[in-house]
Scaffold this motif. Structure first.
Motif, PDB file in Angstrom:
ATOM      1  N   ALA A 228       0.342  -1.133  -0.182  1.00 52.00           N
ATOM      2  CA  ALA A 228       0.149   0.341  -0.273  1.00 52.00           C
ATOM      3  C   ALA A 228       0.720   1.528  -0.042  1.00 52.00           C
ATOM      4  O   ALA A 228       1.489   1.220   0.381  1.00 52.00           O
ATOM      5  N   GLY A 229       0.061   2.344  -0.126  1.00 53.89           N
ATOM      6  CA  GLY A 229       1.144   3.589  -0.865  1.00 53.89           C
ATOM      7  C   GLY A 229       0.733   4.457  -1.795  1.00 53.89           C
ATOM      8  O   GLY A 229      -0.292   4.190  -2.943  1.00 53.89           O
ATOM      9  N   ASP A 230       1.118   5.345  -1.456  1.00 55.79           N
ATOM     10  CA  ASP A 230       0.706   6.712  -2.873  1.00 55.79           C
ATOM     11  C   ASP A 230       1.172   6.729  -4.112  1.00 55.79           C
ATOM     12  O   ASP A 230       2.177   7.161  -4.881  1.00 55.79           O
ATOM     13  N   TRP A 231       1.052   5.115  -4.740  1.00 54.87           N
ATOM     14  CA  TRP A 231       1.523   4.852  -5.667  1.00 54.87           C
ATOM     15  C   TRP A 231       0.705   5.104  -7.092  1.00 54.87           C
ATOM     16  O   TRP A 231      -0.136   4.233  -6.787  1.00 54.87           O
ATOM     17  N   LEU A 232       0.942   3.996  -7.923  1.00 51.01           N
ATOM     18  CA  LEU A 232      -0.495   3.551  -9.347  1.00 51.01           C
ATOM     19  C   LEU A 232      -0.589   2.055  -9.729  1.00 51.01           C
ATOM     20  O   LEU A 232      -0.979   1.352  -9.213  1.00 51.01           O
ATOM     21  N   ARG A 233       0.395   1.237  -7.807  1.00 51.26           N
ATOM     22  CA  ARG A 233       0.308   0.425  -7.639  1.00 51.26           C
ATOM     23  C   ARG A 233      -0.221  -0.810  -6.659  1.00 51.26           C
ATOM     24  O   ARG A 233       0.632  -0.961  -5.742  1.00 51.26           O
ATOM     25  N   GLN A 234      -1.458   0.113  -6.060  1.00 51.48           N
ATOM     26  CA  GLN A 234      -1.809   0.178  -5.099  1.00 51.48           C
ATOM     27  C   GLN A 234      -2.198  -1.524  -4.481  1.00 51.48           C
ATOM     28  O   GLN A 234      -2.235  -1.506  -3.361  1.00 51.48           O
ATOM     29  N   ILE A 235      -2.950  -1.700  -4.969  1.00 54.57           N
ATOM     30  CA  ILE A 235      -3.768  -3.084  -5.415  1.00 54.57           C
ATOM     31  C   ILE A 235      -3.402  -4.040  -6.468  1.00 54.57           C
ATOM     32  O   ILE A 235      -3.509  -3.970  -7.439  1.00 54.57           O
ATOM     33  N   SER A 236      -3.529  -5.390  -6.180  1.00 55.46           N
ATOM     34  CA  SER A 236      -1.883  -5.844  -7.333  1.00 55.46           C
ATOM     35  C   SER A 236      -3.929  -7.441  -7.169  1.00 55.46           C
ATOM     36  O   SER A 236      -4.993  -7.330  -6.461  1.00 55.46           O
ATOM     37  N   MET A 237      -4.432  -8.110  -8.795  1.00 55.32           N
ATOM     38  CA  MET A 237      -5.596  -8.514  -8.405  1.00 55.32           C
ATOM     39  C   MET A 237      -4.735  -9.590  -9.881  1.00 55.32           C
ATOM     40  O   MET A 237      -3.666  -9.700 -10.823  1.00 55.32           O
ATOM     41  N   LEU A 238      -5.630 -10.704  -9.596  1.00 56.02           N
ATOM     42  CA  LEU A 238      -5.414 -12.005 -10.754  1.00 56.02           C
ATOM     43  C   LEU A 238      -6.334 -12.587 -10.328  1.00 56.02           C
ATOM     44  O   LEU A 238      -7.056 -13.131  -8.716  1.00 56.02           O
ATOM     45  N   ALA A 239      -6.908 -13.007 -11.987  1.00 54.27           N
ATOM     46  CA  ALA A 239      -8.269 -14.511 -11.815  1.00 54.27           C
ATOM     47  C   ALA A 239      -7.485 -15.434 -11.295  1.00 54.27           C
ATOM     48  O   ALA A 239      -6.519 -15.923 -11.672  1.00 54.27           O
ATOM     49  N   ASP A 240      -8.284 -16.122 -10.732  1.00 55.42           N
ATOM     50  CA  ASP A 240      -8.488 -17.777 -10.523  1.00 55.42           C
ATOM     51  C   ASP A 240      -8.675 -18.954 -11.746  1.00 55.42           C
ATOM     52  O   ASP A 240      -7.566 -19.408 -11.572  1.00 55.42           O
ATOM     53  N   GLU A 241      -8.831 -18.348 -12.537  1.00 54.23           N
ATOM     54  CA  GLU A 241      -8.512 -19.424 -13.946  1.00 54.23           C
ATOM     55  C   GLU A 241      -7.370 -18.646 -14.815  1.00 54.23           C
ATOM     56  O   GLU A 241      -6.834 -19.775 -14.678  1.00 54.23           O
ATOM     57  N   ASP A 242      -6.025 -17.920 -14.344  1.00 51.30           N
ATOM     58  CA  ASP A 242      -5.004 -17.805 -14.762  1.00 51.30           C
ATOM     59  C   ASP A 242      -4.273 -18.253 -13.898  1.00 51.30           C
ATOM     60  O   ASP A 242      -3.607 -19.579 -14.248  1.00 51.30           O
TER      61      ASP A 242
ATOM     62  N   GLU B 150      -9.370   2.353  -9.950  1.00 52.62           N
ATOM     63  CA  GLU B 150      -9.308   1.730 -11.218  1.00 52.62           C
ATOM     64  C   GLU B 150      -7.850   1.169 -11.990  1.00 52.62           C
ATOM     65  O   GLU B 150      -6.756   1.638 -10.850  1.00 52.62           O
ATOM     66  N   VAL B 151      -8.411   0.435 -13.150  1.00 53.18           N
ATOM     67  CA  VAL B 151      -6.642  -0.134 -13.517  1.00 53.18           C
ATOM     68  C   VAL B 151      -6.308   0.933 -14.269  1.00 53.18           C
ATOM     69  O   VAL B 151      -6.167   1.491 -14.928  1.00 53.18           O
ATOM     70  N   THR B 152      -4.783   0.696 -13.404  1.00 52.30           N
ATOM     71  CA  THR B 152      -3.025   1.878 -13.884  1.00 52.30           C
ATOM     72  C   THR B 152      -3.139   0.664 -14.633  1.00 52.30           C
ATOM     73  O   THR B 152      -1.455   1.219 -15.315  1.00 52.30           O
ATOM     74  N   GLN B 153      -2.339  -0.394 -14.265  1.00 53.68           N
ATOM     75  CA  GLN B 153      -1.151  -1.000 -14.999  1.00 53.68           C
ATOM     76  C   GLN B 153      -1.699  -2.834 -14.952  1.00 53.68           C
ATOM     77  O   GLN B 153      -2.252  -3.293 -14.705  1.00 53.68           O
ATOM     78  N   ILE B 154      -1.250  -3.315 -16.603  1.00 56.39           N
ATOM     79  CA  ILE B 154      -1.604  -4.626 -17.077  1.00 56.39           C
ATOM     80  C   ILE B 154      -0.140  -4.983 -16.807  1.00 56.39           C
ATOM     81  O   ILE B 154       0.385  -4.885 -17.192  1.00 56.39           O
ATOM     82  N   GLY B 155       0.030  -6.478 -15.890  1.00 58.05           N
ATOM     83  CA  GLY B 155       1.478  -7.398 -15.829  1.00 58.05           C
ATOM     84  C   GLY B 155       2.323  -6.158 -15.219  1.00 58.05           C
ATOM     85  O   GLY B 155       1.873  -4.811 -14.978  1.00 58.05           O
ATOM     86  N   LYS B 156       3.458  -7.315 -15.256  1.00 57.01           N
ATOM     87  CA  LYS B 156       4.448  -6.262 -14.546  1.00 57.01           C
ATOM     88  C   LYS B 156       6.196  -7.077 -15.017  1.00 57.01           C
ATOM     89  O   LYS B 156       5.888  -8.158 -14.725  1.00 57.01           O
ATOM     90  N   GLU B 157       6.672  -6.881 -14.662  1.00 61.60           N
ATOM     91  CA  GLU B 157       8.049  -7.332 -15.252  1.00 61.60           C
ATOM     92  C   GLU B 157       8.096  -8.550 -13.136  1.00 61.60           C
ATOM     93  O   GLU B 157       8.241  -8.156 -12.175  1.00 61.60           O
ATOM     94  N   CYS B 158       8.477  -9.624 -14.147  1.00 59.79           N
ATOM     95  CA  CYS B 158       8.759 -10.251 -13.076  1.00 59.79           C
ATOM     96  C   CYS B 158      10.343 -10.721 -12.153  1.00 59.79           C
ATOM     97  O   CYS B 158      11.682 -10.290 -12.264  1.00 59.79           O
ATOM     98  N   HIS B 159      10.352 -10.724 -10.548  1.00 63.70           N
ATOM     99  CA  HIS B 159      11.280 -10.378 -10.059  1.00 63.70           C
ATOM    100  C   HIS B 159      11.996 -11.500 -10.128  1.00 63.70           C
ATOM    101  O   HIS B 159      11.635 -12.956 -10.423  1.00 63.70           O
ATOM    102  N   GLN B 160      13.753 -11.531 -10.403  1.00 60.04           N
ATOM    103  CA  GLN B 160      14.496 -12.619 -10.153  1.00 60.04           C
ATOM    104  C   GLN B 160      13.791 -13.794  -9.351  1.00 60.04           C
ATOM    105  O   GLN B 160      14.952 -14.609  -9.284  1.00 60.04           O
ATOM    106  N   GLY B 161      13.541 -12.760  -7.828  1.00 59.15           N
ATOM    107  CA  GLY B 161      13.464 -14.417  -6.734  1.00 59.15           C
ATOM    108  C   GLY B 161      12.031 -14.991  -6.906  1.00 59.15           C
ATOM    109  O   GLY B 161      11.771 -15.396  -5.817  1.00 59.15           O
ATOM    110  N   CYS B 162      11.631 -15.132  -8.122  1.00 52.31           N
ATOM    111  CA  CYS B 162       9.663 -15.547  -8.445  1.00 52.31           C
ATOM    112  C   CYS B 162      10.236 -16.817  -7.415  1.00 52.31           C
ATOM    113  O   CYS B 162      10.578 -17.913  -8.767  1.00 52.31           O
ATOM    114  N   ALA B 163       9.550 -17.582  -6.992  1.00 51.04           N
ATOM    115  CA  ALA B 163       9.491 -18.862  -6.159  1.00 51.04           C
ATOM    116  C   ALA B 163       8.952 -19.775  -7.222  1.00 51.04           C
ATOM    117  O   ALA B 163       9.380 -21.009  -7.742  1.00 51.04           O
TER     118      ALA B 163
END
Length: 147
Positions: free
Chosen positions: A40-54, A98-111
């Motif tokens: 959380a914070g004052d930026w464009l990626r305050q909340i992330s969402m993902l569909a269970d279908e994905d 409000e949707v602000t971004q679709i997708g993101k760069e995956c960080h290197q440590g993604c398990a």
């Protein structure tokens, strides 16, 4: 547009870079995100969402996955989130995002990427900012509306 969906899970973490834990309800604050969540914070990626279908597309590869494993704040059912245009409004209960971004760069440590060689969050996850705060609960319904 008016695409309806259901909130399957609400997930938070107190530290960045870790899986999120499902909770029964959350408070959304305007220009902040989910109260108590590390992202959380004052930026464009305050909340992330993902569909269970994905998430299911990864489960089909034999990976045991649970809500919050992709560090998504809100797990949905019934809507193709990545197909929503930026600027789409999501009205969920008494809140509005409000949707602000679709997708993101995956960080290197993604398990998950290390385990199966792929991760859906960079392609299918979306990010939002809070336009109208309030409370959300699991099983709340929402609707996506054009800006």
């Amino acid at each position: 547009m008016n695409k309806q969906f259901t909130v399957l899970s609400l997930n938070i973490s107190t530290k960045k870079g870790e899986k999120k834990t499902p909770v029964d309800h959350v408070e959304l604050r305007v220009n902040h995100g989910i109260v108590g969540d590390a992202h959380a914070g004052d930026w464009l990626r305050q909340i992330s969402m993902l569909a269970d279908e994905d998430i299911d597309s990864m489960r089909d590869r034999g990976v045991d996955l649970h809500f919050g494993d992709f560090a998504e704040n809100i797990t949905t059912h019934g809507i193709a989130l990545a197909e929503l245009p930026i600027g789409t409004r999501l009205v969920i209960g008494n809140t509005e995002l409000e949707v602000t971004q679709i997708g993101k760069e995956c960080h290197q440590g993604c398990a998950i990427r290390r385990q199966v060689g792929d991760c859906v969050m960079p392609r299918m996850g979306i990010f939002c900012k809070v336009i109208r705060g309030g409370s959300l609960r699991r099983n709340d319904t929402g609707v996506a509306v054009a800006e």
